[in-house]
Design a protein around this motif. Sequence first.
Motif, mmCIF file in Angstrom:
data_model
loop_
_atom_site.group_PDB
_atom_site.id
_atom_site.type_symbol
_atom_site.label_atom_id
_atom_site.label_comp_id
_atom_site.label_asym_id
_atom_site.label_seq_id
_atom_site.Cartn_x
_atom_site.Cartn_y
_atom_site.Cartn_z
ATOM 1 N N MET A 18 -3.296 -63.068 -27.534
ATOM 2 C CA MET A 18 -3.244 -61.922 -28.423
ATOM 3 C C MET A 18 -2.115 -62.097 -29.432
ATOM 4 N N SER A 19 -2.358 -61.668 -30.652
ATOM 5 C CA SER A 19 -1.344 -61.664 -31.701
ATOM 6 C C SER A 19 -1.239 -60.253 -32.259
ATOM 7 N N GLY B 290 -0.286 -51.000 -44.978
ATOM 8 C CA GLY B 290 0.160 -52.165 -44.222
ATOM 9 C C GLY B 290 -0.914 -52.705 -43.299
ATOM 10 N N ALA B 291 -1.674 -51.811 -42.673
ATOM 11 C CA ALA B 291 -2.743 -52.240 -41.769
ATOM 12 C C ALA B 291 -3.811 -53.029 -42.518
ATOM 13 N N ARG B 292 -4.077 -52.653 -43.755
ATOM 14 C CA ARG B 292 -5.077 -53.390 -44.548
ATOM 15 C C ARG B 292 -4.591 -54.809 -44.880
ATOM 16 N N LEU B 293 -3.271 -54.999 -44.925
ATOM 17 C CA LEU B 293 -2.710 -56.316 -45.216
ATOM 18 C C LEU B 293 -2.578 -57.192 -43.969
ATOM 19 N N ALA B 294 -2.679 -56.577 -42.803
ATOM 20 C CA ALA B 294 -2.436 -57.291 -41.545
ATOM 21 C C ALA B 294 -3.479 -58.386 -41.322
ATOM 22 N N ARG B 295 -3.033 -59.476 -40.685
ATOM 23 C CA ARG B 295 -3.946 -60.582 -40.414
ATOM 24 C C ARG B 295 -4.262 -60.748 -38.933
ATOM 25 N N HIS B 296 -3.698 -59.875 -38.071
ATOM 26 C CA HIS B 296 -3.957 -59.979 -36.638
ATOM 27 C C HIS B 296 -4.815 -58.814 -36.144
ATOM 28 N N ALA C 206 -2.387 -50.098 -31.975
ATOM 29 C CA ALA C 206 -3.829 -49.859 -31.965
ATOM 30 C C ALA C 206 -4.515 -51.098 -32.517
ATOM 31 N N ARG C 207 -5.800 -51.226 -32.235
ATOM 32 C CA ARG C 207 -6.549 -52.356 -32.789
ATOM 33 C C ARG C 207 -6.769 -52.133 -34.282
#
Length: 420
Positions: A1-2, A53-59, A136-137
């Motif tokens: 998991m990342s 920020g969540a939209r930019l996340a890669r994990h 959260a996922r």
Amino acid sequence: MSISLVCVFNNQAVREECLDRSVARADPERIELIAVDNTGQRFATAGAALNHGARLARHDVVGFVHQDVYLHSMSRLLEVADELGSGPGDWGMLGAAGIDAGGAVVGLLRDRVQLIGASAVEPVEVDSLDEVLFLARRELVLRESLAEDADLAWHAYAVEYGVRLRELGLRVGAVDLAITHNSLTVNLARLAEAHHRVAELHPAAVPVRTTCGVVGAESGWLRSSTVVRRHGWRRRGLAESLTARRARHRAGAGRPVLADVRLDVDDVVLVPGERFRVVNVDRTGAFSAVAGDPLELTRRGAPFELVAVHHPAELLAHLRSETPGPLLCTNLTIDDLAGLGAAGVVGDDAVVGIHESDVWLLTGVAVDRLPPAWLSGRAVPFNALRPLPPETRVSGVREDRVALAASIQVGRGGEDGVLH
């Protein structure tokens, strides 16, 4: 998991000392930090900034975290991230601190200078999670974004999100994440409006217990009366006073004070070259096992060294140290004080503190460097000090401390310039 950690910040220096410094120890391939700059107030709400920020996340998992959080264990963070799911009955949201249905704090963490919360090695269902750190996922957050409601701008957005996820059949839980929250302020502006808005959006879910009160709680006429609002503290003060009397008796020395040391610790006056040392007793061992090593942080420009120990006996080495400056020992019991008193390490100049069920001990600080709040009538235990003649009391404060308290208040610029 990342995991991708998203932080909206308004103080880069605080973020760099706390969050950035801890994340720098992690594998960048498994943990990324997305810092959303709001120093120019680009985002009107925390929800808007964190969704960005969540939209930019890669994990696959996103963690929303405050700028003043130090993460002691990256492996622990990844373990908890692996618990998250997105189907009915899964853990939809997990956080470092929550409130259960009985009103107890769940999740063991260091809040400023003290350990708080019941240890939860495995996730425990709670009414709500605090905004300090929650996971959260990513696909869930993209589908069900955090609220960007103006009334939830900087308060209760995690509370509202947890209520919404439960309505979708997901569970909300708190779990030990081994963090230190180096908070300097408590911002309660528009908290009541935020709670009211959560109740409006989810009327069937209230009451909901939170770390800042109960959403949708009914206030009876007695609780809201002027007498109770002005003098309700006296009931707690009486209970704490009885505990303070026992504590001082068992310690054999020291000045008893009724105070929440987390709120007043920054008002202890340090002299140049001093370091404020803090030792937390972690009886579960869950925190000290991963966060027991000394941690150096800055609070209002003053250097602090924080250590967590598993057993009260380990306090003796710290108390017997000849290192100059204040030493604060927290998460004690009255029996601990008895043992320390028997060992001869509690002097007459020590402060024995009580706040609700919390017991703490401060040594190495002269009386003229104590916080003014500890010299007020509210901080003096009823009957915990030897009764004094009426002429030696002024508004519940011993006369020999009135001039001292006044000088400290003027010198440090109290909010209203008045000695209470």
